[in-house]
Design an enzyme around this catalytic site. Structure first.
Site, PDB file in Angstrom:
ATOM      1  N   LYS A   9     -21.358 -17.630 -38.792  1.00 43.71           N
ATOM      2  CA  LYS A   9     -22.112 -17.156 -39.911  1.00 43.71           C
ATOM      3  C   LYS A   9     -22.551 -18.525 -40.666  1.00 43.71           C
ATOM      4  O   LYS A   9     -21.563 -19.422 -40.539  1.00 43.71           O
ATOM      5  CB  LYS A   9     -21.253 -16.309 -40.901  1.00 43.71           C
ATOM      6  CG  LYS A   9     -22.171 -15.866 -42.333  1.00 43.71           C
ATOM      7  CD  LYS A   9     -21.587 -15.086 -43.065  1.00 43.71           C
ATOM      8  CE  LYS A   9     -22.035 -14.978 -44.320  1.00 43.71           C
ATOM      9  NZ  LYS A   9     -22.021 -16.390 -45.216  1.00 43.71           N
ATOM     10  N   LYS A  14     -19.205 -24.378 -39.051  1.00 42.87           N
ATOM     11  CA  LYS A  14     -19.319 -24.690 -37.660  1.00 42.87           C
ATOM     12  C   LYS A  14     -19.408 -25.973 -37.392  1.00 42.87           C
ATOM     13  O   LYS A  14     -18.795 -26.675 -36.519  1.00 42.87           O
ATOM     14  CB  LYS A  14     -20.333 -23.822 -37.044  1.00 42.87           C
ATOM     15  CG  LYS A  14     -20.526 -22.530 -37.169  1.00 42.87           C
ATOM     16  CD  LYS A  14     -21.651 -21.778 -36.730  1.00 42.87           C
ATOM     17  CE  LYS A  14     -23.059 -22.095 -37.292  1.00 42.87           C
ATOM     18  NZ  LYS A  14     -22.885 -21.538 -38.692  1.00 42.87           N
ATOM     19  N   LYS A  40     -31.900 -27.217 -39.397  1.00 43.45           N
ATOM     20  CA  LYS A  40     -31.484 -28.149 -40.553  1.00 43.45           C
ATOM     21  C   LYS A  40     -31.035 -29.501 -40.066  1.00 43.45           C
ATOM     22  O   LYS A  40     -31.176 -30.404 -40.823  1.00 43.45           O
ATOM     23  CB  LYS A  40     -30.448 -27.454 -41.075  1.00 43.45           C
ATOM     24  CG  LYS A  40     -30.822 -26.254 -42.144  1.00 43.45           C
ATOM     25  CD  LYS A  40     -29.589 -25.946 -43.360  1.00 43.45           C
ATOM     26  CE  LYS A  40     -28.164 -25.833 -42.484  1.00 43.45           C
ATOM     27  NZ  LYS A  40     -28.129 -24.755 -41.737  1.00 43.45           N
ATOM     28  N   ASP A 126     -26.397 -16.629 -36.620  1.00 44.07           N
ATOM     29  CA  ASP A 126     -26.032 -15.326 -35.924  1.00 44.07           C
ATOM     30  C   ASP A 126     -26.926 -15.618 -34.567  1.00 44.07           C
ATOM     31  O   ASP A 126     -27.697 -16.440 -34.816  1.00 44.07           O
ATOM     32  CB  ASP A 126     -26.332 -14.075 -36.767  1.00 44.07           C
ATOM     33  CG  ASP A 126     -25.631 -12.936 -36.140  1.00 44.07           C
ATOM     34  OD1 ASP A 126     -25.199 -12.808 -34.958  1.00 44.07           O
ATOM     35  OD2 ASP A 126     -25.630 -11.889 -36.856  1.00 44.07           O
TER      36      ASP A 126
END
Lengths: 249, 380
Positions: A9, A14, A40, A126
């Site tokens: 998520k 991450k 991003k 996701d």
């Protein structure tokens, strides 16, 4: 060559975990390539200390004159860094962007030229569309690791990702490597993560506690092992790197 | 708006190249595209449609299929059609919509092959590239899959690689090619992919030389050189003298085992410009020089390699670049598809050379026979 993708998520950590695994494995003498798959384009900023130009921006600028030298940056710690990039929020197609960027890297021979021992795809949120399944397709990652906390929405996203991996099993896509639990202090967090892992016949390969050092290292644009090598988080991230490697054995 | 064609059409797309290359080989071709688009690939871009049967289908992709990613519909429809038609192989092609949604044709082809038991090729077309790219990928897939080592033919066996109606006049060309090979003491083995059956192509490794007649055949030629040691010669037998010269080059290549890419061309100042597919245009330039003493340069608006061109030739993909180059070159004569008329400077003579991949059926009746034929009258 070990190829893995890290999903989870948005905001679950991450990029922090990917960057710390990359730095740790590089410190152990492995050649690591980290590819940020997020419009991003901030996956590797922790490693490079700055944002690097993205494959898609460079493709738009240089077209067929784009070379690997334009798009690939080596961080001070020796990690080979690439950012796929994507459109600004609200326009275009980010998923198609990931496909285009990864195909471009392949066409330019990135894996043959840099010959990394480990490739880490740090993938946005996701698996919302075909583009975001690209890193788990044949020829890209062999294993998918899902970062989650015990929070409801994080587990929901993690379950969706695990389900996508299961759905694609017949296609020879990546298999599930395991769950990485990034603790947020939720009640019965370990049990909830274990339940998720059990549901998808996988295991928790590593855990990370909430810690001030991670945030401070982020602010300093350093990995935890660089900024606070002796702290508990650095040790936990090292164990996560062990868990990732172990899953390939 | 670079690369936007305002006056001239664009060339047939990669999907049409695949359909054209596979047309006569007994396979089943399925393009993942919206209903109705089959007319583009199979009628507008295909002169054989009313004369030769071929199993070419459109998946009838809908907006909801694209949104929901329902690959299963494509897979099950393809398998069901294959069960009825028993094709020798299956080819799956993409189009712009599946490109945007990231359809994984490699994985889908594997699934179709697993369920149907029929060899299935995934083509990486998306409708935005040239027919050369699509035909090249399709031909390479056929050669890689179906051509195996076999005893060599007694004489100098020749395969023709890269021939489709998108570049060559469909009616008559195969016969003229066979006539030229026969009268030159060369043996016709197969033609990829116009006028040959899949069984003939399976025998392709019995050839001693491959003749690459368009850039669509280059990848297959390179593959067969690496795999079977068959050298290749680039060329099209335009005219009579130039055709005889090309036949001699093939014989020398058979003897030496070395490939030959370049043609005999003039290095003089050129007052004629040929616009077209690289190998066709370069060898027409060579034939004009050998037969009529005309010096000409080539503008190639399609994928090719610099090694196939002379220093006086140019690769321009964009309409404005072609228009600008023609203004600067200020040639007396331009040889090109008639639809190039609008970008040719006023006062310049245009000799129309219709190409199906550019103007479709518009000038089909005016396509001249130039293979192993006296070309002096047409270009005088």
């Amino acid at each position: 060559m070990i190829k893995l993708a890290i999903y989870g998520k948005g905001g679950i950590g991450k990029s922090t975990i990917s960057s710390n695994i990359s730095a740790e494995l590089t410190r152990r003498g492995m050649k690591v390539m980290q590819i940020g798959c997020d419009p991003k384009a901030d996956s590797t900023s922790l490693l490079c200390g700055k944002r690097i130009p993205t494959v898609l921006d460079l493709t738009r600028e240089k077209g067929s004159r784009l070379t690997l030298d334009d798009a690939v940056y080596e961080s001070p710690s020796g990690v080979v860094c690439v950012e796929a990039g994507g459109p600004v929020p609200g326009v275009g197609c980010a998923g198609r962007g990931i496909i285009n960027a990864l195909e471009t890297l392949k066409k330019l021979g990135a894996y043959d030229v840099y010959k990394p021992d480990v490739v880490i795809y740090d993938v946005l949120g996701d698996v919302v569309c075909g583009g975001f399944s690209m890193p788990m397709r044949k020829g890209y990652a062999d294993k998918v690791f899902v970062v989650t906390s015990g929070e409801k929405m994080s587990k929901y996203a993690a379950a969706n990702i695990c389900m996508a991996v299961e759905n694609f099993r017949d296609r020879g896509y990546a298999s599930l490597g395991g769950i990485i639990l990034n603790r947020r202090g939720v009640r019965d967090e370990d049990e909830q993560a274990k339940e998720l892992a059990d549901d998808f016949h996988t295991s928790i390969i590593g855990t990370l506690d909430r810690s001030e050092e991670i945030q401070l290292a982020d602010e300093q644009q350093k990995t935890v092992s660089e900024a606070f090598p002796e702290c508990k988080a650095a040790k936990q991230l090292s164990l996560i790197a062990d868990g990732v490697l172990a899953s390939f054995k | 708006m670079k690369n936007a064609s305002k006056m001239i059409p664009c060339y047939s797309a990669d999907t049409a190249g695949v359909c054209s290359a596979m047309y006569e080989l007994g396979g089943m071709t399925v393009t993942h595209d919206a209903s109705g688009c089959n007319s583009t690939y199979s009628t507008h871009d295909e002169p054989r449609w009313y004369d030769i049967r071929s199993d070419i289908f459109i998946s009838a992709l809908t907006e909801m299929d694209a949104i929901m990613g329902t690959d299963e519909k494509l897979i099950s429809d393809t398998v069901k059609a294959a069960e009825d038609l028993h094709p020798k192989f299956i080819t799956l092609c993409g189009s712009p919509m599946p490109m945007m949604t990231g359809t994984d044709f490699d994985a889908i082809a594997e699934e179709v092959e697993r369920r149907s038991g029929i060899r299935t090729f995934a083509m990486h077309t998306n409708g935005t590239h040239s027919y050369i790219d699509g035909a090249s990928e399709a031909m390479l897939a056929v050669v890689t899959e179906f051509v195996n080592e076999c005893p060599k033919a007694d004489g100098i066996g020749v395969n023709i690689l890269g021939m489709t109606p998108l570049d060559f006049k469909w009616r008559g060309t195969s016969d003229l090619m066979k006539k030229w090979l026969g009268e030159s003491g060369l043996e016709y083995i197969s033609c990829l992919a116009m006028g040959s059956t899949l069984d003939e192509i399976k025998n392709a490794a019995s050839a001693k030389v491959n003749l690459v007649v368009s850039y669509a055949g280059m990848a297959s030629a390179e593959y067969m050189k690496d795999k079977f040691g068959i050298p290749y010669v680039c060329g099209v037998p335009f005219g009579i003298r130039a055709a005889e010269s090309l036949a001699d080059t093939i014989k020398k290549a058979a003897e030496s085992g070395s490939s030959v890419l370049l043609a005999e061309r003039s290095t003089d100042t050129c007052d004629t410009v040929i616009i077209g597919e690289s190998i066709n245009a370069v060898f027409l330039s060579s034939a004009l020089y050998q037969e009529l003493g005309i010096s000409s340069s080539v503008i190639c608006p399609l994928p090719t390699e610099t090694r196939l061109l002379n220093s006086c030739d140019a690769e321009y993909l964009a309409e404005e670049d072609i228009e600008k180059a023609l203004k600067e070159l200020s040639p007396k004569t331009v040889i090109a598809d008639p639809l190039y008329k609008s970008v040719i400077p006023k006062g310049t003579r245009l000799i129309g050379l219709p190409q199906f991949a550019f103007s479709g059926r518009c000038f089909e009746k005016h396509m001249p026979d130039l293979i192993y034929t006296d070309i002096k009258e047409y270009f005088k």
